[in-house]
Structure formats: structure tokens, C-alpha cells
Write a protein that holds these residues in place. Structure first.
Motif, PDB file in Angstrom:
ATOM      1  N   LEU A   1      70.479  24.676  54.379  1.00 48.56           N
ATOM      2  CA  LEU A   1      71.804  23.778  55.097  1.00 48.56           C
ATOM      3  C   LEU A   1      72.162  22.843  53.668  1.00 48.56           C
ATOM      4  N   LEU A   2      71.594  22.293  53.045  1.00 50.59           N
ATOM      5  CA  LEU A   2      71.763  21.461  52.103  1.00 50.59           C
ATOM      6  C   LEU A   2      72.619  22.156  51.071  1.00 50.59           C
ATOM      7  N   LEU A   3      72.233  23.326  50.702  1.00 46.05           N
ATOM      8  CA  LEU A   3      73.031  24.161  49.954  1.00 46.05           C
ATOM      9  C   LEU A   3      74.193  24.622  50.220  1.00 46.05           C
ATOM     10  N   LEU A   4      74.395  24.964  51.613  1.00 42.05           N
ATOM     11  CA  LEU A   4      75.651  25.293  52.202  1.00 42.05           C
ATOM     12  C   LEU A   4      76.524  24.088  51.984  1.00 42.05           C
ATOM     13  N   GLY A   5      75.988  22.679  52.471  1.00 40.07           N
ATOM     14  CA  GLY A   5      76.968  21.778  52.653  1.00 40.07           C
ATOM     15  C   GLY A   5      77.382  21.245  51.072  1.00 40.07           C
ATOM     16  N   VAL A   6      76.563  21.617  50.176  1.00 44.35           N
ATOM     17  CA  VAL A   6      76.982  21.188  48.812  1.00 44.35           C
ATOM     18  C   VAL A   6      77.995  22.181  48.393  1.00 44.35           C
ATOM     19  N   GLY A   7      77.809  23.545  48.744  1.00 38.80           N
ATOM     20  CA  GLY A   7      78.795  24.544  48.374  1.00 38.80           C
ATOM     21  C   GLY A   7      80.143  24.343  48.862  1.00 38.80           C
ATOM     22  N   VAL A   8      80.155  23.717  50.242  1.00 37.85           N
ATOM     23  CA  VAL A   8      81.407  23.431  50.851  1.00 37.85           C
ATOM     24  C   VAL A   8      81.922  22.374  50.241  1.00 37.85           C
TER      25      VAL A   8
ATOM     26  N   PHE B   1      75.699  11.777  37.714  1.00 38.42           N
ATOM     27  CA  PHE B   1      76.925  11.265  38.789  1.00 38.42           C
ATOM     28  C   PHE B   1      78.262  11.856  38.049  1.00 38.42           C
ATOM     29  N   GLY B   2      78.377  11.892  36.762  1.00 31.10           N
ATOM     30  CA  GLY B   2      79.655  12.097  36.078  1.00 31.10           C
ATOM     31  C   GLY B   2      80.023  13.828  36.238  1.00 31.10           C
ATOM     32  N   ASN B   3      79.362  14.493  36.918  1.00 33.85           N
ATOM     33  CA  ASN B   3      79.587  16.092  37.108  1.00 33.85           C
ATOM     34  C   ASN B   3      79.062  16.269  38.391  1.00 33.85           C
ATOM     35  N   PRO B   4      80.069  16.553  39.178  1.00 32.55           N
ATOM     36  CA  PRO B   4      79.912  17.191  40.664  1.00 32.55           C
ATOM     37  C   PRO B   4      78.819  18.134  40.769  1.00 32.55           C
ATOM     38  N   ILE B   5      78.899  19.188  39.695  1.00 30.63           N
ATOM     39  CA  ILE B   5      78.121  20.337  39.561  1.00 30.63           C
ATOM     40  C   ILE B   5      76.752  19.761  39.392  1.00 30.63           C
TER      41      ILE B   5
ATOM     42  N   THR C   1      72.246   8.958  50.342  1.00 27.44           N
ATOM     43  CA  THR C   1      73.617   8.475  50.730  1.00 27.44           C
ATOM     44  C   THR C   1      74.645   8.215  49.525  1.00 27.44           C
ATOM     45  N   LEU C   2      74.163   7.564  48.492  1.00 26.50           N
ATOM     46  CA  LEU C   2      74.894   7.481  47.280  1.00 26.50           C
ATOM     47  C   LEU C   2      75.356   8.604  46.869  1.00 26.50           C
ATOM     48  N   SER C   3      74.544   9.573  46.530  1.00 20.63           N
ATOM     49  CA  SER C   3      74.840  10.804  45.872  1.00 20.63           C
ATOM     50  C   SER C   3      75.783  11.599  46.835  1.00 20.63           C
ATOM     51  N   LEU C   4      75.771  11.544  48.089  1.00 27.35           N
ATOM     52  CA  LEU C   4      76.559  12.319  48.815  1.00 27.35           C
ATOM     53  C   LEU C   4      77.838  11.389  48.771  1.00 27.35           C
ATOM     54  N   THR C   5      77.847  10.227  48.877  1.00 27.77           N
ATOM     55  CA  THR C   5      79.022   9.513  48.768  1.00 27.77           C
ATOM     56  C   THR C   5      79.792   9.703  47.408  1.00 27.77           C
ATOM     57  N   ALA C   6      78.866   9.747  46.430  1.00 22.17           N
ATOM     58  CA  ALA C   6      79.686  10.245  45.123  1.00 22.17           C
ATOM     59  C   ALA C   6      80.352  11.574  45.006  1.00 22.17           C
ATOM     60  N   LEU C   7      79.714  12.663  45.644  1.00 20.20           N
ATOM     61  CA  LEU C   7      80.417  13.868  46.037  1.00 20.20           C
ATOM     62  C   LEU C   7      81.700  13.968  46.756  1.00 20.20           C
ATOM     63  N   LEU C   8      81.586  13.061  47.634  1.00 16.51           N
ATOM     64  CA  LEU C   8      82.911  12.569  48.527  1.00 16.51           C
ATOM     65  C   LEU C   8      83.796  11.925  47.644  1.00 16.51           C
ATOM     66  N   ALA C   9      83.542  11.122  46.768  1.00 16.50           N
ATOM     67  CA  ALA C   9      84.460  10.366  45.939  1.00 16.50           C
ATOM     68  C   ALA C   9      84.914  11.436  44.930  1.00 16.50           C
ATOM     69  N   TRP C  10      84.048  12.294  44.458  1.00 13.41           N
ATOM     70  CA  TRP C  10      84.733  13.478  43.657  1.00 13.41           C
ATOM     71  C   TRP C  10      85.771  14.380  44.417  1.00 13.41           C
ATOM     72  N   CYS C  11      85.545  14.535  45.747  1.00 12.77           N
ATOM     73  CA  CYS C  11      86.616  15.111  46.442  1.00 12.77           C
ATOM     74  C   CYS C  11      87.976  14.200  46.572  1.00 12.77           C
ATOM     75  N   ALA C  12      87.796  13.164  46.513  1.00 12.55           N
ATOM     76  CA  ALA C  12      88.822  11.971  46.831  1.00 12.55           C
ATOM     77  C   ALA C  12      89.632  12.079  45.544  1.00 12.55           C
ATOM     78  N   LEU C  13      88.893  12.027  44.337  1.00 16.16           N
ATOM     79  CA  LEU C  13      89.572  11.817  42.824  1.00 16.16           C
ATOM     80  C   LEU C  13      91.107  12.701  42.646  1.00 16.16           C
ATOM     81  N   PRO C  14      90.574  14.118  42.932  1.00 20.42           N
ATOM     82  CA  PRO C  14      91.993  14.865  42.498  1.00 20.42           C
ATOM     83  C   PRO C  14      92.916  14.695  43.497  1.00 20.42           C
TER      84      PRO C  14
END
Lengths: 426, 261, 237
Positions: free
Chosen positions: B126-133, B196-200, B235-248
Motif C-alpha cells: 500500500l505504501l508503494l502504491l501511495g508513493v506511486g500515486v 528531501f530535495g528529490n521526490p524520487i 509525517t514530515l516526509s509525506l508532507t514533503a512529498l505533498l509539498a513536491w506536489c504543490a510546487l509545480p
């Protein structure tokens, strides 16, 4: 004489010594004129100390199911101490409980608990000093500092005991079974947990450690120092600080043990340090940070072991000569092999490597191209451990791939020329 | 209104072959892996490599291609009483959701059929799918941002592929060079920040710490595990991924204020 | 209806609108004329909000519209080149636009008027240019907006359809709508326009009725009148 023939002779002597030991063990118990002394019987002794004082050599003392608050008991004549289920001696954290300074002593069926912790004295639930032909069986040792402490003793059996404590820091913890300057001891079927080392051997020769379960100990499940010609077999080492440490010893046989979940910073299943002429056969290393950590080992044979999902299956540091790896299975480890330092005539042949991607056109079960077990990334990580954060990234895959296509960094002679196509074990 | 735009974008995508091909690809991949591996948790390890490389690539390529192909639709909508950001964000959501749908269904079905529910690997999967999404959203966003910035379509496509290449490969190369050249200094903190500087990288570490934690636990890993292992780190890393979504998206809305169609 | 003040727009080095001022009263048909590249389409797109001006203001019905979007509810637009999502059918496209605008629409009547019933279930990518332009016209007129912007409405149309378009435009004018048409077919402008707006190099060079432009230039037709203005400003061309 070739070394193989020599070790065969040694092994032969070794097993005949065993037969002799077992024969001798049985003798004292059946001495003529032995009596039974029942504690709490009418007219009998009311305490263990009193019973020991009254007993004649060769007598058996029966301990009834109640709690005795006694400590620093001394047995200085051949005796058998037998506990009924529930017979308990509570040391009330006041030093050692039972000290044995005689041959032919048997202690069985007792529960010994609450041994005093000391920073200067190695208090134990049972201390054996210069004792021969002893048997420590079916006892339960709880909340101990040291469990069974054996000094300068020979030809003894420590079997089916359950030894536990709640050690939190190494400095305030003792070992479960601690042996020093001993020989011909059999340690069998014990369970050891919550201690510093589960089993500790220093200058212990010709002994057999088998069928024990050593788990959740602070330091090592089993620890050898300066001990030769010993065998450990069918043991299980789980979730210890590290599984087994074997140091400064020779002629050891390590057979069919399980090393699982020994992880943490610098943790490992098995450590070999300054070891000569040993055999590591049929063991299973599963989910350890490092399966086998080799720091200077000479003439070691690794045969038929399974390495499954370890960080490093085998990690080699420093001078390691004439080690041979055959018929092992390397399955899904992050790194199969890492080398620091130089290669010294170590040989890999006929192993199965799940990372192997070669082909087998002649269908003989052996891959047609050699396998290189050391990845370039393993070298990088050796130099810069922090680079581990890049594990399984595309860049690293490309790096490893380019190294595989045209090797620049990995040495030419470090290959398995006959990698198997299928694993040997399931 | 954004839902209407989303609906029509999604509709348009489902009609094109792209999402069907993508879905079939994941179906084949998932079934193939399970057939070959016979082991759910090991299949998850293999999938990790595929998901963290491929979802960004597909997100980037389809993002830029579809943005350009949808220009007619965009033009049509621009003449309607709809806010510009609504139009573009609706399309962004439509594509991201279509890709996520393909990923989740394409991998989910074979794994479900294989007894995922009873497996111990379910959390990792599930984590893998979440990250893929999340990666799909991030890289579709990046592609849109690049497409909006570059009028020239060929150039835009080139830059988008470069962006993917940077995050998927080059970043880690530079990261490694930095680590090796400064190896005499303590690097844990640097490594943590660089992740944290690279979402991948962030996605990879998040999953790796759940998968072969034992390897990472060794040295640096302890610092990472202490960080990512805690609820705060998670929480921080998921927030960071969401921030990566928001940036573009921020870039897109800023660009849209001055963009001529 | 529309007040434009000092409107400026440049694309890179090309200055398309040079401080353009324009005021268009409510009602009637206003023909925007000018050579290619004079800024007609940019002007229309600025009014619509597709092009963001660099400076200046645009007011529609008294309200500033730059950066706004709700005002488009009362505007219909016919783009110069009709780009449609190729995957949709005509029917789906019309339904979609209706759904997005959520306003009463008279698509049925317009479909009949332009005779496109046979094409309703065809994909837009498969239509001929002329048919696509008719669909374009249906979309532009179906909502009865107060302001209608038509960018080259006759392009690709057959003569019969042009006649129908003319009829439609006449009816729309009767209904009191403000219609802005760019075209370079002078005969059409001459026939239908209440007012002519001549754009050249990003500025308005003439605004007035057909009679006024003829009187000013002393020419008998619109075509020659325009030519006269052009030669005034580009003597050496």
C-alpha cells in the motif's frame, strides 16, 4: 602430513574423549551406600545449607516445593541436589547462590532466582570451581547476574536449563553460561535470554554446544574466545546484539545453526575474528545486517549455507586467506559480498546467487558465464557508508551495470566461475 | 466547475489508448512478477524499482504530450466563463487521477488475486502504491509547468525529459559524488536533507526502510531509521512529498496569470 | 458596451497593440478590418481574456475585465481556426459546452439552421473544415449572449452557409446584441456592418459608419476606401 589428514585424526581423538567423559559422569551417582536426605521431612533438615552440611558424599538431597531464602551455599563434596517442581532458592540479590567445589555434583529441577549484581565479583546462580563430572540439568535460573559460571572444570553437562535476566546495559550484566579454562563440556538444549552473552567460552576446548536457543541478549548469543576444537550445532540465535562471535580460536565446527534478525548498527549473524581452520556448514542466515562478518580468518570452509535477505551476506575485512565458499545459496541480499582490503586466495565455486542473470545453454545446471559477487556499489559503500542512502536507485543500478559490462574496479579473480542456476535449499 | 473539467479530461483520456495501454502494462507487470517470483514480499522489492522510475517517467511523458494534445480543449474552455486555473488544474487532476487509477488497478488486481490481504507485505504494498500515486501527481505537475513555460513543444518535451532524467538519475549521481568527496565529514544530516530535495529519493527511502531495513540499519541507516521510523519523520516526509506536489502547481498558477493563448 | 484605453501588448520583440483606444457602443454589428498582423485577433482575444495585455484597461458594461472570468458568461466567441478535441463527437461537444455554461441554449434551432444534423455523431477530427466551421457557429450563437465576438466567421464556409450566416447576423442585431466581427471580406462588412473599425499596426485608424468612411476617403466602395487609408499610411510600401 597434509592438514586434512591431521584434522581427521584430531576429530577422532575428540570423539573418543567424549565417550570417556560420558562413562565417567554416570559413575559417582551410583556409588554404594548413597542416602536420600529430604528437607522438611520429620527430623530432617529445614534449610538447604543444613542439608548440605548433614549430607555424606554421594547422598541425594531432595528439595521440596517451597521458597528458601538462602545464598552463598557451598557444596564441597559429591552430592545430588534435586528439586521438586516449584522448589525455589531465592538469593534475595545478596551475592551468589550455589558454589560447587567438588567433583561429581548434580543440580537438577531447581529454580534459582535473584542473584546479586556486583561490579567487582562475578556472582552466579551456580558457580563451579575446579569441578569434574558435574551435571546441571532442568533448572530455571531467573533474574540472575551470571547464570552458570564454570571455572577450570572439565567433563560436565549443562542441559535443558532456562536462564534469563533483564539486562539493560552491558556493564551491569553477566553471561548466561560462562565458561573459563574448561574442557569436554556439553551444553545442550538450554534457553538463554536477556543476558549480556547467552553463552560465553574463554579457553574452553573440546566442547559441544548444541540445540540451544539464545535470543534477545545484549551482546552475543554465543561468544568464543581462545577456544579450540569446539563444535556448535543446531542452535538458534535470534535478535541478539549480534548472533555469534568467534575470536582467536581454531578448529571450530559451526553446523546447521540459525542466525536470524540480528540487526542494528554494525550487527551481524556471525563474527569470525582471528580464526584458523574452521568449518561453517549448513547454517541459515536470515535478515541480519551482516550475515557473516569476517575479520581475519584463514582456511575456513563455508559449505551449503543459506543467506536470505541480509544487508550484507558476507562482509570481509582485512587479512583473510584461503577461505572457500561452495554450494551456498545467496538469496535476495542487498549485497552478497563486500571486501575491504586485499584479496588473498579465497575461492567461490558452485554457489547459487539470486542476483545472477546469466544463462545456461548446455543445460547442466551451471551458468555459462561467471558471476561477480562484489558490486561496485559495495566498494563505494565501504569507503563512504553514507552512500547507502542511494541503495536501489536507478543511478546505482546503472553504475553496477556498467561495471558488470566492463569491470574496472572489481578484481578479475573474484568470481564464481560455476554459479548454479537453481538454489540448493528451499 | 473544476469537477466538470476533471470529468471531461478523464473522459477524454479514457477514450485515448494511452491509459488503456498503461493499465495493461501494469496488469502484465504485476501478474508477470508474481508468476516469476511466487513471493509477494520479493515482488514488492522488484516493483519498487519499477514504480519509482516508471511512474515519474510516464507522468512526465504523458503530462507533456497530453497537455499539448489538449490545447484545443483548453482553447475551447478558455472562451467559457471558467477561471484559467480551474481549467488547467482540472486537466492536471484528470490526468493524474487517470494515471493513478491505472497504477492502482493494474498492480492491485494481480496482487489481490494472489492473496495480498492475508500477506504480511500488505502495508509495504500500500505504501508503494501511495508513493506511486504521489509521484504521478508530482511529475504530471512538473510536465504541465514545463509545458506552460515553453511555447515550443519540442523544446518543452526535451526539458520535461531532462527534468525526469535529473531526478531519476543525475541527482543521485551528484549526490554520490558529494558524499564520496566529503566522506571525511559527518554526512548523515547532509544525506537526510539531500534526500528531501528529490521526490524520487524520498519515496525510495520511505519504502526501503520498510523493506530491507536491515541493510540500511548498519551505519547511516540508524540515523535514517530513527528519523523515518518515527511518526514525526513519517509525517514530515509525506508532507514533503505533498509539498513536491504543490510546487509545480504554484508555478502553474503563477505562470497562468501572464500566459497568452 | 466596451471601453478600451491605452491597450498595449507585445509578443517578444513584436509590438502588436500600441496603446490602442477603442469604444464600442451597445448593439449593432461592428466590423473590425485590417491587414494580416494588424492586431485584430489579439484585440479580440484581449477582450475575451485569452491574451493578457501588458498595459491599459478593458471595461465591459462598465466593469474592468482584465484578469476576471465571470464576465465571459455573457460573451460568445467564435475562434478564427476552430480547434476541437478530435475524440469527441459533435453531439458530445455541444452537450459538454452546455453542461459547462449551464445556461439556456438554442442548439436545436441552430443545428437545423446550418444543416448539420447528419454530422451529429461524427467525431470532430473526421469533419471537413466547412462543417467544423458550422459547428463552431452553433457553439458561438447557442447561448444568446449580449456580446458576440466572431473572428473570421466565413472562413471555409460555402456560399449557401454564408447566406445563412448573414440571415442569422441580421436576426441577432434585431435582438439587440452587440456583435464584433473581424473579416477581410469587404462585401460582407459592407452589407452587414453598422460600424467599421479599421486597425493598422496596433492602432485604430478609423472608426465610423460606412457612409462616413466613404465620405472621408471620397471612395465609392469600402474596399477602395480601405485601400485609400492604407496607402495614406504606407506611402512607400
Amino acid at each position: 602430513m597434509p592438514s586434512g589428514a591431521l584434522s581427521a585424526v584430531v576429530r577422532c581423538l575428540h570423539s573418543s574423549a567424549w565417550l570417556l567423559a560420558c562413562a565417567c559422569l554416570l559413575l559417582p551417582v551410583h556409588q554404594a551406600g548413597a542416602a536420600q536426605i529430604r528437607i522438611d521431612a520429620p527430623g530432617g533438615p529445614a534449610a538447604v545449607a543444613e542439608a548440605i552440611a548433614r549430607a555424606a558424599p554421594g547422598d541425594e538431597i531432595l528439595v521440596p516445593p517451597r521458597i528458601f531464602h538462602e545464598h552463598d551455599l557451598l557444596i564441597d563434596k559429591p552430592l545430588t541436589l534435586t528439586g521438586s517442581p516449584g522448589a525455589t532458592i531465592d538469593g534475595d540479590n545478596e551475592g551468589a547462590i550455589l558454589t560447587i567445589r567438588a567433583d561429581g555434583v548434580t543440580v537438577r529441577g531447581l529454580t534459582l532466582r535473584n542473584v546479586g549484581v556486583s561490579y567487582t565479583k562475578e556472582h552466579a546462580a551456580i558457580l563451579l570451581h575446579r569441578a569434574r563430572h558435574f551435571r546441571i540439568e532442568n533448572n530455571r535460573l531467573e533474574n540472575v547476574f551470571f547464570g552458570v559460571h564454570v571455572e577450570k572444570s572439565h567433563h560436565g553437562l549443562i542441559a535443558d536449563n532456562d536462564i534469563s535476566s533483564q539486562a539493560r546495559e552491558e556493564a551491569y550484566a553477566g553471561n548466561g553460561i560462562h565458561m573459563w579454562h574448561c574442557s569436554n563440556i556439553e551444553v545442550r538444549g538450554n534457553t538463554l535470554s536477556g543476558l549480556r552473552d547467552g553463552i560465553y567460552l574463554e579457553f574452553v576446548d573440546d566442547s559441544l554446544i548444541h540445540g540451544n536457543r539464545s535470543h534477545d541478549n545484549l551482546r552475543y548469543g554465543l561468544h568464543f574466545m581462545f577456544s579450540n576444537r569446539d563444535t556448535y550445532q543446531h542452535n538458534e540465535f535470534t535478535r541478539n546484539g549480534a548472533g555469534v562471535a568467534v575470536m582467536f580460536s581454531r578448529d571450530l565446527r559451526m553446523i546447521e545453526n540459525r542466525f536470524t534478525h540480528n540487526w542494528g548498527s554494525a550487527s551481524y549473524g556471525l563474527l569470525l575474528k582471528e580464526i584458523y581452520d574452521a568449518e561453517v556448514t549448513g547454517n541459515r542466515f536470515e535478515q541480519n545486517t551482516i550475515g557473516i562478518n569476517i575479520d581475519s580468518a584463514t582456511r575456513i570452509r563455508y559449505i551449503g549455507n543459506v543467506f536470505h535477505r541480509n544487508g550484507w551476506a558476507v562482509k570481509v575485512l582485512g587479512a583473510t586467506y584461503s577461505n572457500t565458499f561452495t554450494e551456498n545459496d545467496f538469496l535476495a541480499n542487498a549485497f552478497d559480498l563486500a571486501y575491504a582490503g586485499h584479496l588473498n586466495d579465497n575461492r567461490f565455486s558452485g554457489n547459487y546467487w539470486s542476483a545472477y542473470s546469466g544463462y545456461d545453454l548446455d543445460r547442466d545446471g551451471i551458468g555459462d558465464v561467471p558471476f561477480r559477487p562484489v558490486k561496485l556499489f559495495a566498494y563505494v559503500v565501504n569507503r563512504t557508508p553514507e552512500a547507502l542512502v542511494l541503495l536501489r536507485s536507478l543511478f546505482i543500478d546503472l553504475l553496477n551495470f556498467s561495471e558488470k559490462v566492463s569491470p574496472v574496479f572489481t578484481p578479475d579473480n573474484l568470481v564464481d566461475p560455476q554459479p548454479r542456476m537453481r538454489p540448493l535449499h528451499d | 466547475m473544476i469537477l466538470k473539467v476533471l470529468k471531461y479530461s478523464f473522459h477524454d483520456l479514457n477514450r485515448s489508448r494511452w491509459s488503456a495501454v498503461y493499465l495493461l502494462f501494469y496488469l502484465a507487470l504485476g501478474s508477470g512478477l508474481l508468476f516469476l517470483n511466487n513471493d509477494l514480499s520479493r515482488a514488492v522489492v522488484t516493483l519498487l524499482n519499477v514504480v519509482i522510475v516508471l511512474t515519474p517517467l510516464i507522468g512526465t511523458v504523458l503530462g507533456i504530450t497530453w497537455f499539448n494534445n489538449a490545447s484545443e480543449f483548453t482553447e475551447l474552455l478558455l472562451a467559457q466563463p471558467i477561471r484559467r486555473t480551474t481549467i488547467i488544474l482540472g486537466q492536471y487532476l484528470g490526468l493524474s487521477l487517470a494515471l493513478s487509477f491505472s497504477l492502482v488497478v493494474g498492480l492491485g488486481l494481480p496482487f489481490l488475486a494472489y492473496g495480498l490481504i492475508r500477506s504480511t507485505a500488505i502495508f509495504e504494498f500500500l505504501l508503494l502504491l501511495g508513493v506511486g500515486v504521489l509521484l504521478s501527481f508530482i511529475f504530471v505537475g512538473l510536465a504541465f509547468a514545463i509545458a506552460l513555460t515553453h511555447e515550443n513543444r519540442v523544446k518543452g518535451f526535451g526539458y520535461a525529459i531532462l527534468a525526469w532524467l535529473f531526478f531519476a538519475v543525475l541527482y543521485d549521481g551528484l549526490f554520490l559524488i558529494a558524499l564520496v568527496s566529503f566522506s571525511e565529514y559527518p554526512l548523515e544530516r547532509f544525506a537526510l536533507i539531500a534526500t528531501f530535495g528529490n521526490p524520487i529519493d524520498l519515496s525510495r527511502i520511505l519504502i526501503l526502510l520498510k523493506l530491507d531495513i536491515s541493510a540500511l540499519m548498519g551505519y547511516t541507516g540508524a540515523v535514517f531509521a530513527r528519523f523515518f521510523g518515527t511518526p514525526l519523520g513519517m509525517t514530515l516526509s509525506l508532507t514533503a512529498l505533498l509539498a513536491w506536489c504543490a510546487l509545480p502547481l504554484l508555478h502553474i498558477t503563477w505562470k497562468l496569470r501572464r500566459k497568452d493563448f | 458596451m466596451i471601453e478600451i484605453e491605452k491597450l498595449q501588448k507585445r509578443f517578444g520583440r513584436l509590438e502588436v497593440l500600441k496603446s490602442l483606444d477603442l469604444s464600442i457602443p451597445r448593439g449593432g454589428i461592428h466590423a473590425v478590418l485590417g491587414p494580416n498582423g494588424s492586431g485584430k485577433t489579439t484585440l479580440i482575444k484581449s477582450i475575451l481574456g485569452m491574451v493578457v495585455p501588458d498595459a491599459g484597461s478593458i471595461r465591459i458594461a462598465g466593469e474592468p475585465v482584465v484578469g476576471e472570468w465571470k464576465y465571459r458568461d455573457n460573451i460568445s466567441y467564435l475562434p478564427q481556426i476552430a480547434h476541437f478535441p478530435a475524440n469527441l463527437t459533435v453531439r458530445e461537444l455541444i452537450r459538454m459546452i452546455r453542461d459547462l455554461r449551464a445556461r439556456p441554449a438554442r442548439d436545436e434551432a441552430l443545428i437545423r439552421h446550418f444543416r448539420i444534423e447528419p454530422f451529429l455523431d461524427k467525431r470532430l477530427g473526421h469533419l471537413s473544415g466547412g462543417t467544423r466551421q458550422k459547428v463552431n457557429l452553433v457553439l458561438a450563437f447557442m447561448f444568446e449572449a449580449d456580446l458576440v465576438l466572431l473572428d473570421e466567421p466565413t472562413s471555409g464556409l460555402d456560399p449557401v452557409s454564408i447566406v445563412r450566416l448573414r440571415e442569422l447576423l441580421a436576426r441577432e442585431r434585431e435582438a439587440g446584441r452587440t456583435i464584433i466581427v473581424t473579416t477581410h471580406i469587404m462585401s460582407l462588412a459592407e452589407e452587414i456592418a453598422d460600424e467599421v473599425i479599421f486597425v493598422l499596426e496596433g492602432r485604430i485608424h478609423f472608426q465610423g459608419t460606412l457612409t462616413e468612411i466613404r465620405n472621408r476617403t471620397g471612395q465609392a466602395t469600402l474596399e477602395t476606401a480601405i485601400a485609400a487609408i492604407l496607402s495614406e499610411h504606407q506611402p512607400s510600401a
